[in-house]
Design an enzyme around this catalytic site. Structure first.
Site, PDB file in Angstrom:
ATOM      1  N   ASN A 159       0.832  -1.203   0.000  1.00 39.89           N
ATOM      2  CA  ASN A 159       0.000   0.000   0.000  1.00 39.89           C
ATOM      3  C   ASN A 159       0.861   1.244   0.000  1.00 39.89           C
ATOM      4  O   ASN A 159       2.023   1.228   0.419  1.00 39.89           O
ATOM      5  CB  ASN A 159      -0.919   0.031   1.218  1.00 39.89           C
ATOM      6  CG  ASN A 159      -0.156   0.230   2.508  1.00 39.89           C
ATOM      7  OD1 ASN A 159       0.434  -0.711   3.031  1.00 39.89           O
ATOM      8  ND2 ASN A 159      -0.163   1.441   3.031  1.00 39.89           N
ATOM      9  N   CYS A 160       0.277   2.333  -0.493  1.00 43.56           N
ATOM     10  CA  CYS A 160       0.906   3.649  -0.339  1.00 43.56           C
ATOM     11  C   CYS A 160       0.053   4.405   0.683  1.00 43.56           C
ATOM     12  O   CYS A 160      -0.591   3.780   1.529  1.00 43.56           O
ATOM     13  CB  CYS A 160       0.988   4.379  -1.673  1.00 43.56           C
ATOM     14  SG  CYS A 160      -0.610   4.745  -2.415  1.00 43.56           S
ATOM     15  N   VAL A 161       0.022   5.714   0.604  1.00 39.82           N
ATOM     16  CA  VAL A 161      -0.700   6.501   1.596  1.00 39.82           C
ATOM     17  C   VAL A 161      -2.206   6.290   1.507  1.00 39.82           C
ATOM     18  O   VAL A 161      -2.913   6.277   2.505  1.00 39.82           O
ATOM     19  CB  VAL A 161      -0.363   8.002   1.440  1.00 39.82           C
ATOM     20  CG1 VAL A 161      -1.114   8.846   2.458  1.00 39.82           C
ATOM     21  CG2 VAL A 161       1.139   8.214   1.608  1.00 39.82           C
TER      22      VAL A 161
ATOM     23  N   ARG B  13      -3.682   4.074  -1.346  1.00 41.81           N
ATOM     24  CA  ARG B  13      -4.078   3.035  -2.297  1.00 41.81           C
ATOM     25  C   ARG B  13      -3.548   1.661  -1.911  1.00 41.81           C
ATOM     26  O   ARG B  13      -2.402   1.529  -1.485  1.00 41.81           O
ATOM     27  CB  ARG B  13      -3.580   3.392  -3.703  1.00 41.81           C
ATOM     28  CG  ARG B  13      -4.062   4.772  -4.138  1.00 41.81           C
ATOM     29  CD  ARG B  13      -3.593   5.138  -5.527  1.00 41.81           C
ATOM     30  NE  ARG B  13      -3.936   6.532  -5.817  1.00 41.81           N
ATOM     31  CZ  ARG B  13      -4.090   7.032  -7.019  1.00 41.81           C
ATOM     32  NH1 ARG B  13      -3.898   6.277  -8.073  1.00 41.81           N
ATOM     33  NH2 ARG B  13      -4.410   8.289  -7.189  1.00 41.81           N
TER      34      ARG B  13
ATOM     35  N   ILE C  67       7.380   4.457  -1.293  1.00 36.74           N
ATOM     36  CA  ILE C  67       6.209   4.820  -0.484  1.00 36.74           C
ATOM     37  C   ILE C  67       6.294   4.292   0.950  1.00 36.74           C
ATOM     38  O   ILE C  67       5.962   5.009   1.892  1.00 36.74           O
ATOM     39  CB  ILE C  67       4.907   4.336  -1.165  1.00 36.74           C
ATOM     40  CG1 ILE C  67       4.692   5.071  -2.487  1.00 36.74           C
ATOM     41  CG2 ILE C  67       3.705   4.566  -0.253  1.00 36.74           C
ATOM     42  CD1 ILE C  67       4.591   6.567  -2.369  1.00 36.74           C
TER      43      ILE C  67
END
Length: 841
Positions: A195-197, A199, A287
């Site tokens: 995951n990113c921030v 998504r 990320i």
């Protein structure tokens, strides 16, 4: 495993079997398991060492004692209901605690002397809460008050099993990830996830197996995007919880064999562009390090504030004038603060090397080892970083040096390690693999990194930075304004972080300033301001609810919930948010507002800490341009937004479109034809009464939607509170703490909003009754309207020899159905004739 509770004689007498009693309610154990005592005394005491009185009957001829969550009924005599309460003197009240020596009831022998069964006192367990309990070792025969006459045994495992059944209830996130897992084609159809921030990202093997529509319908999902074979599920701030739940699900899953057909599809190798691979890799590696960058930036800002206010000394390490050779030359407060603030930024490369090895499936501990070696403090000497010069290219010295804050060399070193390690695994014998392979892989990686790759990647890193920052050199703030205008559209593509990362990394490495990075947060606040205005303007309770829920995240840097939840579906709020940000970005560039290391786009309002080291003027100007972005976007949306197109205005607009096309195809003005009457007739359908009817219907639909939102709110609140208690119950189950479990279960059972939901449901049902005949009336009008448009468009197509006139039917459909489309009752028809097509006619 069991738990024992002792039972004591409440009086002198003889312990009897319940079956010996004349009252079938007790002898047939209808009231529960237990025993009886034939009393020789008038005083009846407690049967437990410690308990409390749960309930004394109105006639005072019985009472309930509760101990350890188990209730016992003590009934004074048989068939004593008609005696009256005067025959029993009660010494305690409901809820009071008693011990085995406390007299609870005293029997009046004079009033009860004629009742033969007054001596028989049944003592039975309450059926409602006796599961798992058994009465053992009953001592029948003569006893004295206070003698132990029985034991209650509780099977703890039976009780624990009850709570385990409760824990089988799935949490909100467990339900969500089960759906995602199924709709992406299970583990067989993805190679990795992270995951990113905002998504949740999965690298997909076969796109044809993805159920995109089903994923979009999951309530928490704001939308989806594809980046090559990487599926990006846009969630927002809750993405971390989704990823954690997904990890647990995958770990617990026992994969079943997939069909040969599916396997064949899945193993088919697909061509993925280098750009897509690179973007996926950059996201997967960089990320996860953002929390470190953000935390380090905030700590650095705190240090700067304390230094500017004179609380701490200014640190300047080195051997030059005014410099100190090491940190111990400063006072302890300055030294400790400096170490805490500098640690994250000075050794940032380690995190990226570790993330790279993790992303590629290598040994993560070895990834840390390689990263540490590249930032070895042995390169630091006498207040500066040492290096071994190899050669020069122009003004650039190529040298062996440490890469304390250089990111690309660290990432490349992680890649080299993984490939060398895989190569070594193929030929090193298994018997010595654990000894030789790590050392061989590490040694080769370090030699290549120091002598070849590090210097080359250092040059490339500088080149990438120069390319990205070229836009910043466009004069008069225009470059920053353009970048800021485009920042949120870039967020939609998922390419925003790979594009901005070189600037962030250069700041981290060289402690530089940036004007263009300020634009990222200006873009964020533009969308936040647009969302706030939308919340105030909209009549839709659903839109208000989604908008209000996304606002805190938007103001603190995470705009995806606002973009995908409200702004983008409504389109113009998103556009005005970008425009407002672009204007503020232009002003920011013109005023040369700068940010310092550690400030990232994901910080939102906290980005202000990035202005601190530039002094009070920079802080003031920075805050001003951030506020300007929010205010301009807010005003643009506030004065232009409408929930839905006005039906009458849309009908007139379509008439103008028809006139334009007709003129282009026939070279005749439609005003001079009989079609003008048909168009006027359509416009005439929107009478004052019809407009009022639409307005009243809109209010009714809005009321129903408000109730729906409230119902969903209470359902979500109940689920959230229950999930929180389930976590506590799980911990108590692991510790087999029954007392705490029973307390938590009682709290769990109290959580219910069904009463409020029922009231709302009744209101909703009444409104639905009003709505149904209104919808029928609306349907009749819409059918009449569309019948006239069909005839008109058919005649226009015949007269102009332009068959596509029929396609304008979709325009009219969307106009007349504007209200029900806005409330999700009908779906909007796709427009077939666009403005671009009209120009080419």
């Amino acid at each position: 495993m069991s738990k024992k509770i002792d039972i004591y004689a409440p009086c002198d007498g003889e312990v009897l079997n319940l079956e010996n009693l004349s009252d079938e309610i007790f002898s047939k154990k209808i009231m529960g398991e237990g025993f009886a005592i034939k009393s020789n005394t008038s005083e009846i005491k407690s049967i437990f060492d410690k308990s409390f009185i749960e309930k004394i009957s109105p006639k005072k001829n019985s009472f309930k004692l509760k101990a350890d969550n188990l209730t016992f009924l003590i009934h004074i005599g048989l068939e004593t209901f008609e005696i009256g309460s005067k025959a029993f003197n009660i010494s305690f009240k409901d809820g009071e605690y008693v011990s085995k020596n406390d007299t609870i009831i005293t029997i009046d022998k004079e009033l009860t002397k004629d009742i033969e069964t007054i001596q028989y006192i049944p003592i039975v367990m309450n059926l409602d809460d006796s599961e798992g309990y058994t009465i053992q070792n009953i001592k029948y025969g003569k006893v004295k008050q206070g003698d132990k006459i029985a034991e209650i045994s509780l099977n703890i495992q039976t009780e624990i099993d009850k709570f385990n059944q409760l824990l089988e209830r799935k949490s909100k996130y467990e339900k969500i990830v089960e759906e995602i897992y199924e709709y992406v084609g299970t583990k067989a159809n993805y190679s990795k996830f992270y995951n990113c921030v905002t998504r949740f990202r999965l690298v997909i093997k076969d796109k044809s197996l993805i159920n995109e529509e089903a994923i979009k319908k999951i309530p928490i999902v704001k939308g989806i995007k594809w980046n090559g074979d990487e599926l990006q599920i846009i969630i927002g701030g809750e993405v971390y919880k989704v990823r954690e739940a997904f990890e647990k699900l995958v770990e617990s899953k026992v994969e079943t064999a997939i069909s040969k057909t599916s396997a064949k599809k899945i193993t088919t190798k697909k061509s993925v562009s280098f750009k897509d691979k690179l973007l996926a890799a950059v996201t997967g590696v960089i990320i996860p390090a953002l929390p470190v960058i953000m935390a380090a930036g905030i700590l650095k800002a705190i240090q700067a504030i304390l230094t500017q206010t004179g609380v701490l000394q200014e640190v300047n390490l080195g051997n030059g004038p005014g410099q100190q050779p090491n940190i111990s030359s400063y006072d302890i407060y300055t030294g400790v603060t400096y170490i805490i603030a500098e640690a994250g930024l000075s050794f940032m490369g380690i995190y990226f090397c570790y993330n790279t090895v993790k992303y590629m499936g290598g040994n993560q501990v070895m990834g840390i080892f390689v990263g540490l070696a590249l930032v070895a403090p042995f390169f630091y000497s006498s207040g500066s970083w040492a290096s071994f010069k190899l050669f020069s290219i122009g003004q650039i010295d190529i040298a062996i040096k440490g890469y304390q804050s250089s990111i690309i060399p660290q990432i490349c070193a992680g890649v080299i390690y993984c490939y060398i390690d895989r190569f070594a695994k193929k030929w090193i014998p298994a018997s010595v693999d654990i000894v030789l392979r790590p050392a061989f892989s590490f040694l080769c990686t370090m030699l290549i990194s120091f002598i070849i790759l590090g210097p080359i990647m250092g040059i490339i890193e500088s080149g990438v930075f120069a390319g990205v920052t070229a836009l910043n050199k466009v004069p008069y703030g225009i470059g920053v304004g353009i970048f800021t205008l485009l920042w949120q559209p870039l967020v939609l593509t998922g390419m925003h972080y790979p594009i901005i990362m070189p600037i962030m990394l250069d700041q981290a490495a060289n402690d530089t300033t940036s004007t263009i990075l300020v634009g990222t947060t200006i873009g964020v606040l533009g969308q936040a301001g647009a969302t706030l205005a939308l919340v105030l303007r909209t009549k839709s309770a659903q839109t208000k609810s989604i908008g209000l829920g996304s606002l805190p995240a938007a103001f603190f840097g995470v705009t995806e919930p606002a973009i995908y939840g409200t702004n983008l579906p409504k389109f113009w709020p998103f556009v005005w948010g970008c425009v407002g940000a672009g204007i503020a970005g232009f002003v920011s560039g013109l005023l040369n507002v700068v940010s310092y290391s550690g400030a990232t786009p994901s910080m939102g309002l906290i980005f202000v800490v990035g202005f601190v080291r530039g002094g009070w003027k920079n802080i003031a100007l920075g805050c001003m341009v951030l506020a300007l972005a929010a205010v301009i976007s807010f005003l643009l949306v506030l004065f232009t937004y409408r929930d839905r197109p006005d039906e009458a205005k849309s009908t007139k607009s379509i008439a103008r479109l028809i006139a334009r096309i007709y003129y282009k195809k026939t070279n005749k003005k439609i005003l001079n034809t009989d079609f003008k009457k048909d168009l006027d007739a359509l416009n005439a359908l929107w009478t004052k009464e019809q407009k009022q009817f639409i307005k009243d219907t809109d209010k009714l639909f809005s009321c129903i939607e408000k109730i729906d939102v409230k119902i969903e709110y209470y359902k979500a609140k109940e689920e959230k509170e229950k999930d929180a208690l389930l976590l506590k119950i799980k911990k108590a189950v692991n510790k087999e703490n029954l007392d705490k479990l029973n307390k938590l279960k009682a709290d769990y059972d109290k959580i219910s909003y069904q009463e409020k939901i029922s009231v709302l449901d009744k209101e909703r049902i009444e409104l639905i009754k009003q709505r149904d005949p209104i919808i029928e009336k609306l349907d009749v009008f819409q059918e009449k309207f569309m019948d006239q448009t069909h005839k008109l468009l058919k005649n226009l197509a015949s007269d102009s020899k332009y068959a596509k006139f029929i396609d304008i039917d979709a325009h009219y459909y969307n106009a007349v159905h504007s209200l029900d489309i806005a409330y999700g009752i009908s779906e909007k028809m796709p427009i077939k004739i666009t403005r671009k097509e009209v120009k080419t006619i």
